[in-house]
Scaffold this motif. Structure first.
Motif, PDB file in Angstrom:
ATOM      1  N   CYS A 304      -6.215  -4.075  -0.990  1.00  0.00           N
ATOM      2  CA  CYS A 304      -6.894  -3.543   0.060  1.00  0.00           C
ATOM      3  C   CYS A 304      -8.420  -3.526  -0.358  1.00  0.00           C
ATOM      4  N   CYS A 342      -1.210   0.428  -6.204  1.00  0.00           N
ATOM      5  CA  CYS A 342      -0.517  -0.875  -6.058  1.00  0.00           C
ATOM      6  C   CYS A 342      -1.040  -1.913  -7.134  1.00  0.00           C
ATOM      7  N   CYS A 480      -2.133  -5.579   3.336  1.00  0.00           N
ATOM      8  CA  CYS A 480      -1.386  -6.957   2.843  1.00  0.00           C
ATOM      9  C   CYS A 480      -1.077  -7.771   4.129  1.00  0.00           C
ATOM     10  N   CYS A 521      -5.402  -0.533   4.165  1.00  0.00           N
ATOM     11  CA  CYS A 521      -4.562   0.322   4.597  1.00  0.00           C
ATOM     12  C   CYS A 521      -5.030   1.831   5.058  1.00  0.00           C
TER      13      CYS A 521
HETATM   14  O1  BF8 Z   1      -3.004   0.095   0.753  1.00  0.00           O
HETATM   15  S1  BF8 Z   1      -0.562  -2.959   2.161  1.00  0.00           S
HETATM   16  S2  BF8 Z   1       0.954  -3.307  -1.145  1.00  0.00           S
HETATM   17  S3  BF8 Z   1      -2.637  -2.902  -1.133  1.00  0.00           S
HETATM   18  S4  BF8 Z   1       0.104  -0.240   0.100  1.00  0.00           S
HETATM   19 FE1  BF8 Z   1      -0.791  -1.875  -1.536  1.00  0.00          FE
HETATM   20 FE2  BF8 Z   1       0.709  -1.937   0.569  1.00  0.00          FE
HETATM   21 FE3  BF8 Z   1      -0.704  -3.839  -0.027  1.00  0.00          FE
HETATM   22 FE4  BF8 Z   1      -3.321  -1.595   0.291  1.00  0.00          FE
HETATM   23 NI1  BF8 Z   1      -1.444  -0.791   1.498  1.00  0.00          NI
END
Ligand code: BF8
Length: 629
Positions: A304, A342, A480, A521
């Motif tokens: 992100c 993450c 993502c 996100c």
């Molecule tokens: O806040 S989409 S793996 S990076 S939790 Fe993490 Fe999921 Fe990717 Fe981003 Ni969102």
């Protein structure tokens, strides 16, 4: 060890994208462990845990409930499956809400320090957004410097976190009908700090045992995240770094350079990544890189914080959650710089197989084996330079014999903030509403969330997005999911050719892709605002709109909060990975059926993305019929 054919076969089963497959195979050949290997090592995973009936909350436990009606039906304290499942879910959700909101708080703190002249290298960038937010919060703007306004706004945001007012200013953006549902349920969000603390109180042994009551508080906590912590993170980042506008860039592991110093910025908060990118063009550092034999400094994003950078600066993005180890396995990465969320704790171990240095920067995220460089607003630029120097000095350690960079980065377009979409439509949502009324566009689906090694990387996102656009459903994405679409070529205007005739005609007329990248996100709050503004223009609730959500490959506690604030706001959500709730038929029924009668939305679980598309289309049609369109 596997031979090359076997490695290739395993890689093809693990990821959809050929560039990812190439590096997965390399990692296997190099003997480097990745999340897929660790998932295999964990098999079989604990069935009690998967069903949510394992309770490790107190020292009388751990306890587990027998899921087939035999003994034990209660933990030592007497909690049954319903209580245990609901408490575990609230615990996970509160963790996710805390992550988003704490990130938001740090952005607010930087805005305050910047307004007071105490930060280094930051500035108030978007004065239009600053003025709009000031108006929302009743802050005077006439004859005042932007710093004075920003200071009052930062203090007002800080107050939102633990507000004594009993409601959030930001949540006033929601349509009246949606807010009435919250009021009726007793879940009007107050400050996110309060909801999380109360949530932690309720899950303590001997407090809340009523699963419905626990789940209602989970909904309230998620709303305080979506309409509070996350929304503040988004808006405050826009004021500091600019509100995104359409921008072109490139995606996948091929954005790494064979002859420049490669730095991957991974994590979430633009406070760190923006400053590293800014410092990377410092003439001293460019000179230093040249002295070490590099042709420049190549910053790329990941996850992100990568989304934050690409949508505002056009910084190329190396990949999604499951690409973090692969970026290191290219052998071409001088530094992986992270803040939080993450980040695999195993990154230093992965890096130890190559020359890569892993740099942690937040006191909240220290990882054994990584180099810690504390990043603070008051010395941000200097620290950014120090971190980049470390990467530059590591460049001569790169072993060209162990480097493989995939050949072709993919073009993509991002930057579709709510403001940008509204402006592109002429300042009002009427053209979008008209297109939906005539059926040219049937509805909108937000595809959000992560990768999860339990599903082939990006397969869920891409299969679902392709199926939806073909059915004339506009797709908006964050996190993502959005990066996955970038890597797979769906974020360019030419991808409109993959859409149904109606959606294709709209995309061609506007020159936009059929899948819109709306950010990180925390920027799911942009989707909430978009839905709220459309509903407000129509005089309905968000729950009346033909708008749905999906998280085909989610893994994170943050995704639980996101899914729940969408459902609580009236948006039906399909999950591709089952949540840990199936040990309680009552909790499952409440979330997957009964909620629909209350918020006009509920959760569904469907691992097959094509079947998920059917569910989403059916829900869009249900809402269209109710609107008589
Ligand atoms: O806040 S989409 S793996 S990076 S939790 Fe993490 Fe999921 Fe990717 Fe981003 Ni969102």
């Amino acid at each position: 060890m596997y031979d090359a054919t076997e490695s290739k076969k395993i890689a093809e089963a693990r990821a959809l994208d050929p560039t990812d497959q190439e590096i997965i195979a390399k990692a296997i050949d190099d003997g480097v462990e990745t999340a897929w290997d660790r998932l295999a090592d964990q098999q079989p995973q604990c069935g009690f845990g998967q069903l949510g009936v394992c309770c490790n909350r107190c020292a009388m436990g751990p306890c587990r409930i027998e899921p087939f009606g035999k003994k034990p039906v209660r933990g030592v304290c007497g909690a049954n499956a319903d209580t245990i499942v609901a408490r575990n879910l609230l615990d996970d959700l509160a963790t996710g809400a805390a992550a988003h909101s704490d990130h938001g708080r740090e952005v607010v703190e930087v805005m305050l320090e910047t307004a007071e002249g105490k930060s280094q290298g930051y500035q108030i960038t978007d004065e239009t957004k600053l003025a709009a937010l000031a108006a929302e919060y009743g802050i005077k703007t006439a004859e005042r410097k932007k710093e004075e306004i920003a200071k009052d706004l930062a203090l007002a945001f800080m107050e939102e976190y633990g507000t004594a007012k009993g409601k959030l200013q930001m949540a006033e953006r929601a349509p009246t009908k949606t807010k009435e549902v919250w009021k009726k349920l007793g879940i009007v969000p107050r400050g996110v700090d309060r909801e999380i603390v109360e949530g932690m109180h309720r899950v303590h042994m001997g407090v809340d045992a009523d699963y419905t009551n626990i789940l209602l508080h989970a909904m309230r906590t998620s709303l305080a995240d979506g309409w509070g912590g996350s929304m503040i993170a988004t808006d405050c980042s826009d004021v500091l770094f600019g509100t995104p506008v359409p921008i072109k860039t490139r995606a996948n592991l091929g954005v790494l350079s064979k002859d420049k110093v490669n730095i991957t910025l991974h994590g979430h908060n633009p406070i760190l990544s923006e400053m590293i990118v800014k410092a990377a063009s410092d003439p001293d550092l460019v000179k230093r890189a040249a002295e070490k034999g590099a042709k420049g400094i190549n910053c790329v994003g990941m996850c992100c914080t990568g989304n934050e950078l690409l949508m505002r600066r056009g910084v190329p993005i190396a990949g999604t959650f499951l690409d973090q180890e692969l970026a290191i396995a290219t052998g071409a990465l001088e530094a992986m710089v992270v803040d939080y969320q993450c980040i695999f704790p195993s990154l230093p171990q992965t890096a130890s197989c190559y020359h890569t240095k892993v740099v942690t920067t937040s006191v909240k995220t220290k990882i054994p084996g990584a180099i810690f460089k504390e990043f603070r607003p008051d010395n941000a630029y200097d620290t950014a330079k120090e971190i980049i120097s470390l990467a530059i000095d590591n460049y001569p350690n790169r072993n060209p014999d162990r480097v493989r960079i995939p050949a072709k980065p993919i073009d993509m377009m991002a930057g579709f903030s709510e403001e940008t979409i509204r402006k592109a439509l002429g300042g009002t949502y009427k053209p979008l509403i008209d297109a939906i009324v005539t059926g040219t566009i049937k509805g909108v689906v937000g595809i959000v969330g992560c990768n999860n090694p339990k599903i082939k990387q990006d397969y869920g996102h891409i299969t679902l997005a392709r199926a939806l656009i073909k059915r004339n459903i506009l797709v908006v994405e964050t996190g993502c999911a959005a990066i996955a679409s970038g890597k797979n070529g769906l974020l360019v205007p030419e991808a409109a050719d993959l859409a149904g005739d109606g959606l294709k005609s709209v995309c061609k007329a506007l020159g936009i892709p059929p899948v819109l990248h709306m950010g990180s996100c925390v920027d799911n709050s942009r989707i909430l605002v978009l839905a709220a503004n459309v509903a407000n223009e129509l005089g309905v609730g968000i729950g009346d709109l033909p708008v749905c959500g999906a998280a085909p490959e989610w893994y994170s506690q943050k995704a639980i909060s996101i899914g729940t604030y969408f459902v609580s706001s009236g948006v039906y959500v399909v999950l591709g990975i089952p949540p840990k709730i199936f040990g309680s038929a009552n909790v499952t029924t409440l979330l997957a059926a009964q909620l629909q009668g209350i918020t006009n939305a509920c959760f569904a679980v469907e691992p097959d993305p094509l079947k998920a598309a059917d569910l989403l289309e059916a829900e869009i049609n249900r809402k269209r019929t109710a609107l008589k369109i």
